[in-house]
Scaffold this active site. Structure first.
Site, short mmCIF file in Angstrom:
data_model
loop_
_atom_site.label_atom_id
_atom_site.label_comp_id
_atom_site.label_asym_id
_atom_site.label_seq_id
_atom_site.Cartn_x
_atom_site.Cartn_y
_atom_site.Cartn_z
CG ASP A 80 -1.86 1.23 1.20
OD1 ASP A 80 -2.42 1.51 0.13
OD2 ASP A 80 -2.04 1.87 2.24
CB SER A 81 0.30 4.67 -1.19
OG SER A 81 -0.95 4.91 -0.58
CE1 TYR A 97 2.70 5.93 -3.52
CE2 TYR A 97 1.73 4.18 -4.84
CZ TYR A 97 2.80 4.69 -4.12
OH TYR A 97 3.96 3.96 -4.03
N GLY A 98 -3.06 9.32 -4.09
CA GLY A 98 -4.31 9.68 -4.75
C GLY A 98 -4.27 10.87 -5.69
CB CYS A 135 -3.07 0.68 -2.63
SG CYS A 135 -3.05 2.41 -3.11
CG ASN A 136 -9.57 0.89 -3.31
OD1 ASN A 136 -10.38 0.23 -3.94
ND2 ASN A 136 -9.42 0.76 -2.00
CB THR A 137 -4.69 5.17 -5.57
OG1 THR A 137 -5.63 5.87 -4.76
CG2 THR A 137 -4.12 6.11 -6.61
CD GLU A 187 -1.12 7.59 5.38
OE1 GLU A 187 0.06 7.86 5.59
OE2 GLU A 187 -1.49 6.47 4.94
CB CYS A 223 -9.81 4.73 0.35
SG CYS A 223 -8.16 5.18 0.98
CB THR A 224 -7.20 0.03 2.46
OG1 THR A 224 -6.06 0.77 2.02
CG2 THR A 224 -7.60 -0.97 1.38
CG HIS A 225 -5.75 5.34 4.36
ND1 HIS A 225 -5.26 4.73 3.23
CD2 HIS A 225 -4.69 5.89 4.99
CE1 HIS A 225 -3.94 4.91 3.20
NE2 HIS A 225 -3.58 5.60 4.25
#
Length: 277
Positions: A11-12, A43-44, A74-76, A159, A193-195
């Protein structure tokens, strides 16, 4: 044949740890290497070219560590880099390796959750602008209408460990309102989004309890289990020592502190510099 290949998870930043947690709970026997590219997160808002290059560098590092199967948690990255890596890089440079994403397994099942056949998707600008979910969900559920909402402040809030503070309330309500204003009949919201699962307590306080929130952890872990059951040769190559290793391109002490919140257990990572690889 010796089982020696861990599963790589990328993931980013920290968000992929929410997916990793679900994978490790469902499939605890395997070895895993997690890499967070925190030095270049999020990354988005980056260009397609930058996201692709960053993702490829991280995937190739995981390959160099022995991973023959890598999950882009990571979706992006899944939206902007996965297909190119699968179609142009793997066949030429790594024909025995596999890279999987989180968008397709989610799209394959998301239509089963909605009664109104109207779904909302909340994600980063990169994911939303790629229209990957619109295309993929339409393949599996052409009768479902999909509305998207980008949430550029959600990842920075998470984050920076500000997601539970009163200051986060404004941005949570702002993006939810903008999504529901597109169509008030939305009855299912995908957190693409995994966040975002870390924002669920605040999201639920704002949403009607008639609206279902869907995260990706259980979906992706279940999909991976099915994938391995259908790809026995890959499954047989995986290490089964229940070993977990964590790496970051950023500050390892900051990673350990924040990542433990996402993963639910204390984490001690190692730092890597991709420029030295």
């Amino acid at each position: 044949m010796t089982n020696k290949h861990p599963i790589g998870i990328f993931d980013s930043g920290y968000g992929g740890l929410t997916v990793f947690k679900s994978i490790a709970e469902r499939l605890p026997q395997y070895d895993y290497i997690y890499l967070g590219d925190n030095a270049r997160a999020p990354y988005g808002d980056n260009s397609f070219e930058a996201i692709y290059q960053y993702t490829l560098e991280c995937v190739e590092w995981l390959f160099s560590e022995g991973c023959q199967l890598v999950i882009l948690a990571c979706n992006t990255a899944s939206a902007k880099a996965l297909r190119t890596i699968q179609q142009k890089v793997l066949p030429v440079k790594y024909p025995t390796h596999r890279v999987l994403g989180v968008i397709r397994p989610t799209a394959e099942v998301i239509g089963n959750f909605t009664e109104s056949k109207i779904i909302g998707v909340m994600g980063t600008r990169g994911t939303v602008n790629s229209e990957s979910y619109l295309l993929e969900i339409n393949k599996y559920f052409p009768e479902v209408s999909v509305y998207q909402q980008s949430c550029p402040m959600w990842v920075p809030l998470v984050e920076n460990n500000e997601h539970l503070t009163p200051g986060a309330d404004f941005f949570v309500e702002k993006y939810l309102t903008e999504l529901l204003n597109q169509n008030p009949k939305i009855d299912t919201i995908l957190l693409a989004c995994t966040h975002y699962p870390l924002l669920i307590p605040k999201i639920k306080r704002i949403l009607s309890n008639k609206i279902l929130l869907v995260g990706q952890g259980d979906i992706v872990s279940s999909s991976l289990e099915r994938y391995l059951d259908h790809h026995i040769k890959i499954k047989e190559l995986l290490a089964i020592n229940a070993k977990r290793s964590f790496y970051t391109t950023g500050d390892q002490h900051v990673f350990d502190e924040h990542a433990s919140v996402f993963f639910g257990d204390q984490i001690f990572c190692k730092h890597i510099d991709l420029k030295e690889q």
